[in-house]
Write a protein that holds these residues in place. Structure first.
Motif, PDB file in Angstrom:
ATOM      1  N   ASN A   1      16.896   2.435   0.477  1.00 13.05           N
ATOM      2  CA  ASN A   1      15.475   2.669   0.229  1.00 13.05           C
ATOM      3  C   ASN A   1      15.052   4.049   0.725  1.00 13.05           C
ATOM      4  O   ASN A   1      14.333   4.773   0.036  1.00 13.05           O
TER       5      ASN A   1
ATOM      6  N   LYS B   1      16.290   6.468  -1.688  1.00 19.05           N
ATOM      7  CA  LYS B   1      15.640   6.326  -3.002  1.00 19.05           C
ATOM      8  C   LYS B   1      14.219   6.858  -3.007  1.00 19.05           C
ATOM      9  O   LYS B   1      13.749   7.413  -3.997  1.00 19.05           O
ATOM     10  N   TYR B   2      13.514   6.634  -1.891  1.00 18.40           N
ATOM     11  CA  TYR B   2      12.083   6.943  -1.880  1.00 18.40           C
ATOM     12  C   TYR B   2      11.741   8.209  -1.101  1.00 18.40           C
ATOM     13  O   TYR B   2      10.646   8.331  -0.551  1.00 18.40           O
TER      14      TYR B   2
ATOM     15  N   ASP C   1      12.734   8.263   7.122  1.00 20.74           N
ATOM     16  CA  ASP C   1      12.806   9.170   5.980  1.00 20.74           C
ATOM     17  C   ASP C   1      11.572  10.049   5.941  1.00 20.74           C
ATOM     18  O   ASP C   1      10.584   9.779   6.637  1.00 20.74           O
TER      19      ASP C   1
ATOM     20  N   VAL D   1       5.637  -1.504  -4.249  1.00 14.49           N
ATOM     21  CA  VAL D   1       4.371  -0.806  -4.012  1.00 14.49           C
ATOM     22  C   VAL D   1       3.964  -0.086  -5.304  1.00 14.49           C
ATOM     23  O   VAL D   1       4.741   0.703  -5.832  1.00 14.49           O
TER      24      VAL D   1
ATOM     25  N   SER E   1      14.373  -2.372  -9.994  1.00 16.99           N
ATOM     26  CA  SER E   1      14.633  -3.123  -8.763  1.00 16.99           C
ATOM     27  C   SER E   1      13.725  -4.345  -8.774  1.00 16.99           C
ATOM     28  O   SER E   1      12.704  -4.371  -9.447  1.00 16.99           O
TER      29      SER E   1
ATOM     30  N   GLY F   1      14.681  -6.756  -1.704  1.00 18.27           N
ATOM     31  CA  GLY F   1      15.526  -6.217  -0.629  1.00 18.27           C
ATOM     32  C   GLY F   1      14.917  -6.380   0.756  1.00 18.27           C
ATOM     33  O   GLY F   1      15.585  -6.857   1.682  1.00 18.27           O
ATOM     34  N   LEU F   2      13.658  -6.011   0.907  1.00 16.61           N
ATOM     35  CA  LEU F   2      13.036  -6.085   2.237  1.00 16.61           C
ATOM     36  C   LEU F   2      12.770  -7.532   2.651  1.00 16.61           C
ATOM     37  O   LEU F   2      12.824  -7.871   3.824  1.00 16.61           O
TER      38      LEU F   2
END
Ligand code: ADP
Length: 401
Positions: A290, A293-294, A318, A338, A350, A354-355
């Motif tokens: 993540n 990715k973000y 990040d 989000v 996705s 995941g979270l």
């Protein structure tokens, strides 16, 4: 600055002037100040409330129950008042409930909440959300519990149906995927034997392989989320070095994201936790993926491992898009993404599981997973886990943070 001594967590809740139950007629009209209009209003409110409300003695005997609770559990008021909550609690949920009762009576907490099952008089099982507050007398002695009992049977049924559906979909996708993957591998071997292969053919094959591994990941997420919801999620605990687990996850991500700067800040000595290494690895990989990715490709991602007292900690930082404050409460829910946040390079479809899975895994290890984030600045996801038992630490003088 004057610091106050910490107060005990035990709080006193003012005892309401609820109608007293006549010992000879437990279901009777109240005695005492029933004529007082405030008391009457209070009584009507709790008696007619569309959720179960009860007062329970410290030993578990019902002291007072409202109509809704009687119809939820299927007993008359008289029948309930000569029973205990233990008598009508599903045997599999009793120990967890009693443990929290003991914590409340012992002053460790004033309230607790849990999902639990009651056994109705007709033998049916009712799922309820139970919220409990302990009321103490002026001397601080436990007087009674206020219990709010909300029927969540329908919600539980729907959750079970959803979990079953995810599990079926996850398995159904996996079977054709295995065959697709095998054929792609065969094709790659065949192409490797040819002298000249068109660039477009190579690109198509790489595209198929990417799509297959993305779908594999989604099918796995669905199956794991289903297991988490069905309560059939098992852990195989072993003594693991968290520093080594983080190093492995960082190395794997660096290989997958060639050229991306991923820093590891960790002490030289191990930090031991009792954990399921595969599942914990899954959590670290999810947080790292993540973060990558973000956030922009030219900004570093940092994994920082350490410990504070009895807790081992991992922070994944990040410098990416960040997460708006209003999204944070839903971030660890199922299927949540989000709005307006796009993964770098599209990132594919996705599922937003995941979270949810990561937090479930961490909580099953008696740990926590939290996030701090500022839009435009970046995010820090933080995992805390209990360190392995003190006497068994191989090295107490390691250089944790
Ligand atoms: P997904 O597979 O969509 O990444 P997750 O459950 O891992 O599912 O994440 C849920 C959502 O949280 C993501 O879709 C994204 O919107 C947001 N998110 C997760 N990690 C980060 C991050 N490091 N920075 C910004 N947004 C994030």
């Amino acid at each position: 600055m004057v610091s106050k001594a910490p107060r005990r967590s035990r709080v006193r809740v003012a005892a309401p002037t609820y109608p007293r139950v006549d010992e000879d007629d437990p279901g009777c009209a109240p005695t005492g100040k029933a004529s007082d209009s405030d008391t009457l209003r209070f009584r009507l409110t709790v008696e007619c409330a569309p959720v179960g409300i009860a007062h329970v003695r410290p030993d578990g005997r019902w002291l007072w129950v409202n109509d809704c609770l009687c119809s939820l559990i299927g007993y008359s008021r008289e029948e309930l008042l000569c029973r205990t909550f233990q008598d009508i609690t599903h045997p599999d949920d009793l120990a967890a409930d009693l443990a929290q009762v003991q914590e409340a009576l012992g002053g460790e907490r004033a309230t607790y909440a849990m999902d639990k099952r009651y056994l109705r008089k007709d033998g049916a099982v009712v799922w309820a959300r139970l919220t409990v507050t302990l009321v103490r007398d002026a001397e601080g002695r436990p007087e009674y519990f206020i219990a709010i009992i909300e029927d969540i049977t329908e919600r539980k049924r729907l959750e079970e149906e959803h979990a079953h559906l995810w599990s079926v979909v996850g398995h159904e996708i996996s079977t054709p995927l295995t065959s697709l993957k095998a054929r792609a591998q065969l094709l790659r071997r065949q192409l490797a034997g040819q002298h000249v292969v068109a660039e477009a053919t190579q690109a198509h094959l790489a595209g198929i392989e990417r799509a297959v591994s993305q779908l594999e990941r989604q099918a796995l997420d669905l199956r794991v989320a289903a297991r988490a919801d069905q309560g059939s999620f098992t852990l195989e605990l072993t003594r693991c070095d968290l520093v080594a687990l983080c190093a492995q996850a960082v190395e794997a991500e660096q290989l997958a994201e060639d050229g991306r700067e991923i820093r590891l800040e960790a002490p030289a000595a191990p930090i031991y936790v009792d954990a399921d290494a595969d599942r914990l690895g899954q959590v670290l990989t999810n947080l790292l993926t993540n973060a990558v990715k973000y956030s922009p490709a030219d900004r570093p991602v940092t994994v920082s491992v350490g410990h504070t007292g009895d807790l081992a900690t991992v922070a994944v930082l990040d410098e990416g898009t960040g997460i708006p404050a209003e999204a944070i409460p839903r971030l660890f829910g199922r299927f949540y993404r989000v709005p307006g946040i796009e993964a770098r390079g599209g990132g594919g479809a996705s599922l937003g599981l995941g979270l949810y899975i990561a937090r479930t895994i961490v909580e099953r290890h008696a740990g926590t997973l939290t996030v701090e984030s500022s839009p435009g600045v970046g995010s820090t996801f933080r995992v805390t886990l209990p360190r392995a038992a003190e006497g068994e630490w191989p090295d107490r003088d390691d250089g944790g943070s």
